[in-house]
Every structure is written in C-alpha cells, then in structure tokens.
Design a protein around this motif. Structure first.
Motif, PDB file in Angstrom:
ATOM      1  N   ASN A 106      -9.775  18.212  49.361  1.00  0.00           N
ATOM      2  CA  ASN A 106     -10.361  16.943  50.156  1.00  0.00           C
ATOM      3  C   ASN A 106     -10.105  15.820  49.073  1.00  0.00           C
ATOM      4  OD1 ASN A 106     -12.738  16.608  48.480  1.00  0.00           O
ATOM      5  ND2 ASN A 106     -13.777  18.393  49.630  1.00  0.00           N
ATOM      6  N   ILE A 107     -10.501  14.357  49.566  1.00  0.00           N
ATOM      7  CA  ILE A 107     -10.232  13.319  48.849  1.00  0.00           C
ATOM      8  C   ILE A 107     -11.192  13.077  47.694  1.00  0.00           C
ATOM      9  CG2 ILE A 107     -12.080  11.816  49.846  1.00  0.00           C
ATOM     10  CD1 ILE A 107      -8.364  10.895  48.765  1.00  0.00           C
ATOM     11  N   ASP A 108     -12.386  13.650  47.587  1.00  0.00           N
ATOM     12  CA  ASP A 108     -13.109  13.649  46.217  1.00  0.00           C
ATOM     13  C   ASP A 108     -12.333  14.752  45.323  1.00  0.00           C
ATOM     14  OD1 ASP A 108     -14.929  11.962  47.106  1.00  0.00           O
ATOM     15  OD2 ASP A 108     -16.250  13.421  47.985  1.00  0.00           O
ATOM     16  N   GLU A 109     -11.900  15.914  45.520  1.00  0.00           N
ATOM     17  CA  GLU A 109     -11.146  16.762  44.715  1.00  0.00           C
ATOM     18  C   GLU A 109      -9.942  16.231  44.066  1.00  0.00           C
ATOM     19  OE1 GLU A 109     -12.578  21.169  46.646  1.00  0.00           O
ATOM     20  OE2 GLU A 109     -11.219  19.959  47.648  1.00  0.00           O
ATOM     21  N   ILE A 110      -9.266  15.617  45.176  1.00  0.00           N
ATOM     22  CA  ILE A 110      -7.862  14.899  44.654  1.00  0.00           C
ATOM     23  C   ILE A 110      -8.457  13.838  43.544  1.00  0.00           C
ATOM     24  CG2 ILE A 110      -6.076  13.457  45.426  1.00  0.00           C
ATOM     25  CD1 ILE A 110      -6.167  14.740  48.221  1.00  0.00           C
ATOM     26  N   ILE A 111      -9.270  13.072  43.814  1.00  0.00           N
ATOM     27  CA  ILE A 111      -9.632  11.953  42.689  1.00  0.00           C
ATOM     28  C   ILE A 111     -10.078  12.713  41.367  1.00  0.00           C
ATOM     29  CG2 ILE A 111     -11.558  10.242  42.275  1.00  0.00           C
ATOM     30  CD1 ILE A 111     -11.306   9.554  45.275  1.00  0.00           C
ATOM     31  N   GLU A 112     -10.831  13.779  41.775  1.00  0.00           N
ATOM     32  CA  GLU A 112     -11.445  14.298  40.421  1.00  0.00           C
ATOM     33  C   GLU A 112     -10.026  14.832  39.576  1.00  0.00           C
ATOM     34  OE1 GLU A 112     -13.828  18.242  39.128  1.00  0.00           O
ATOM     35  OE2 GLU A 112     -14.515  17.583  41.040  1.00  0.00           O
ATOM     36  N   MET A 113      -9.136  15.690  40.353  1.00  0.00           N
ATOM     37  CA  MET A 113      -7.877  16.219  39.932  1.00  0.00           C
ATOM     38  C   MET A 113      -6.956  15.098  39.073  1.00  0.00           C
ATOM     39  SD  MET A 113      -4.887  18.395  41.726  1.00  0.00           S
ATOM     40  CE  MET A 113      -4.589  17.242  42.876  1.00  0.00           C
ATOM     41  N   VAL A 114      -6.638  14.185  39.955  1.00  0.00           N
ATOM     42  CA  VAL A 114      -5.726  13.144  39.330  1.00  0.00           C
ATOM     43  C   VAL A 114      -6.242  12.261  38.070  1.00  0.00           C
ATOM     44  CG1 VAL A 114      -4.270  13.182  41.370  1.00  0.00           C
ATOM     45  CG2 VAL A 114      -5.840  11.423  41.318  1.00  0.00           C
ATOM     46  N   PHE A 115      -7.746  12.096  38.207  1.00  0.00           N
ATOM     47  CA  PHE A 115      -8.288  11.231  37.233  1.00  0.00           C
ATOM     48  C   PHE A 115      -8.980  11.997  36.049  1.00  0.00           C
ATOM     49  CE2 PHE A 115      -8.074   8.116  40.639  1.00  0.00           C
ATOM     50  CZ  PHE A 115      -7.417   7.115  40.475  1.00  0.00           C
ATOM     51  N   SER A 116      -8.885  13.396  35.989  1.00  0.00           N
ATOM     52  CA  SER A 116      -9.358  14.182  35.046  1.00  0.00           C
ATOM     53  C   SER A 116      -8.720  13.684  33.776  1.00  0.00           C
ATOM     54  CB  SER A 116      -9.348  15.733  35.361  1.00  0.00           C
ATOM     55  OG  SER A 116      -7.748  15.970  35.262  1.00  0.00           O
ATOM     56  N   LYS A 117      -9.511  14.006  32.663  1.00  0.00           N
ATOM     57  CA  LYS A 117      -8.940  13.534  31.342  1.00  0.00           C
ATOM     58  C   LYS A 117      -7.475  14.162  30.989  1.00  0.00           C
ATOM     59  CE  LYS A 117     -10.738  13.328  26.719  1.00  0.00           C
ATOM     60  NZ  LYS A 117      -9.692  13.361  25.811  1.00  0.00           N
ATOM     61  N   ASP A 118      -6.690  13.244  30.822  1.00  0.00           N
ATOM     62  CA  ASP A 118      -5.642  13.626  30.072  1.00  0.00           C
ATOM     63  C   ASP A 118      -4.396  14.113  31.440  1.00  0.00           C
ATOM     64  OD1 ASP A 118      -5.777  12.498  27.656  1.00  0.00           O
ATOM     65  OD2 ASP A 118      -6.684  14.381  27.154  1.00  0.00           O
ATOM     66  N   ALA A 119      -4.896  14.140  32.544  1.00  0.00           N
ATOM     67  CA  ALA A 119      -4.009  14.685  33.548  1.00  0.00           C
ATOM     68  C   ALA A 119      -2.974  13.727  34.020  1.00  0.00           C
ATOM     69  CB  ALA A 119      -5.062  14.890  34.813  1.00  0.00           C
ATOM     70  N   PHE A 120      -1.598  14.271  34.273  1.00  0.00           N
ATOM     71  CA  PHE A 120      -0.593  13.416  34.741  1.00  0.00           C
ATOM     72  C   PHE A 120      -0.045  13.849  36.021  1.00  0.00           C
ATOM     73  CE2 PHE A 120       0.099  16.015  30.866  1.00  0.00           C
ATOM     74  CZ  PHE A 120       1.209  16.886  31.317  1.00  0.00           C
ATOM     75  N   THR A 121       0.265  13.264  36.735  1.00  0.00           N
ATOM     76  CA  THR A 121       0.537  13.235  38.396  1.00  0.00           C
ATOM     77  C   THR A 121       1.951  12.569  38.582  1.00  0.00           C
ATOM     78  OG1 THR A 121      -1.560  13.778  39.027  1.00  0.00           O
ATOM     79  CG2 THR A 121       0.086  13.081  40.565  1.00  0.00           C
ATOM     80  N   LEU A 122       3.022  13.379  39.308  1.00  0.00           N
ATOM     81  CA  LEU A 122       4.183  12.611  39.737  1.00  0.00           C
ATOM     82  C   LEU A 122       3.983  12.635  41.327  1.00  0.00           C
ATOM     83  CD1 LEU A 122       6.780  14.130  37.601  1.00  0.00           C
ATOM     84  CD2 LEU A 122       5.674  11.981  37.317  1.00  0.00           C
ATOM     85  N   VAL A 123       4.540  11.715  42.110  1.00  0.00           N
ATOM     86  CA  VAL A 123       4.498  11.670  43.451  1.00  0.00           C
ATOM     87  C   VAL A 123       6.095  11.506  43.909  1.00  0.00           C
ATOM     88  CG1 VAL A 123       2.306  10.765  43.959  1.00  0.00           C
ATOM     89  CG2 VAL A 123       4.207   9.155  43.547  1.00  0.00           C
ATOM     90  N   ALA A 124       6.378  12.234  44.944  1.00  0.00           N
ATOM     91  CA  ALA A 124       7.811  11.974  45.333  1.00  0.00           C
ATOM     92  C   ALA A 124       7.783  11.219  46.683  1.00  0.00           C
ATOM     93  CB  ALA A 124       8.333  13.510  45.778  1.00  0.00           C
TER      94      ALA A 124
END
Length: 117
Positions: free
Chosen positions: A28-46
């Motif tokens: 859900n959106i809250d889990e996505i926010i927690e994941m992508v903004f967690s400390k030192d996380a890095f995310t790529l989008v296509a």
C-alpha cells in the motif's frame, strides 16, 4: 525506455506498478513510502514515455549486504527482460557503493543470494 533514480514525484507511479503487477499482496502507499524513504535505501524507476513500467528498491541490511526489497514490472512489459535490466542497473549501484553481497528474498526465504568479488 528509461531507467533512472527515484524522486518523490514517482510515488504514485510506484503504487500503480505494484497494483498492476501483483494480484495478491501489493504494497500500500504507506508501505511504499516506508520502503523508498528508509535509511540509505535506493530505488530506480523505469518509464516509457510518460508511463511507469517498473521499479526496484534496494535496502542495506548492514555495511556489507543489501536486500533487493522489491522489484515489479507491469504486465504488458513482463517477458521483455525489463526486470533483468532493473536488476543489472541496481547491481551497478550496489557495487559502486561498496556492498559485497545482495539478496533477493521472497517472504522469509532468501531466493537469490549474490556475492560480488
């Protein structure tokens, strides 16, 4: 098609990818926010033009290891090796950041441990 670093404007796109790619248990959106903004996380989008088509997020477990927390590709792009491209791109970042190991987990099982030498 472009693979690029995540920015906060991409949250809705990641949400749409999750809900398109997974029939059961999408974040859900809250889990996505927690994941992508967690400390030192890095995310790529296509993206393809203005359409979000896939993403991958890696979260450090410690100074040596990284967990591929999530990877998803929308159905119409599945089978075109976009997932491979996302993994290759995030692996380059993982190596550049100096991590030695990465894993891709499904639930509590480690599905794909990788070691960089």
């Amino acid at each position: 098609m472009e693979i690029r670093p995540f920015n906060s404007d991409d949250l809705k796109g990641i949400y749409e990818i999750e809900h398109s790619a997974f029939d059961v248990g999408p974040y859900n959106i809250d889990e996505i926010i927690e994941m992508v903004f967690s400390k030192d996380a890095f995310t790529l989008v296509a993206t393809d033009s203005d359409e979000y088509i896939g993403y991958v997020t890696a979260v450090p477990l410690n100074e040596y290891e990284v967990d591929i927390e999530s990877i998803a590709v929308i159905p119409k792009y599945q089978g075109r090796h976009l997932g491979d491209s996302l993994l290759d791109s995030i692996e380059e970042i993982i190596k550049k950041k100096g991590y030695k190991n990465q894993c891709l987990r499904y639930g509590k099982k480690i599905m794909l441990p990788l070691i960089f030498i």
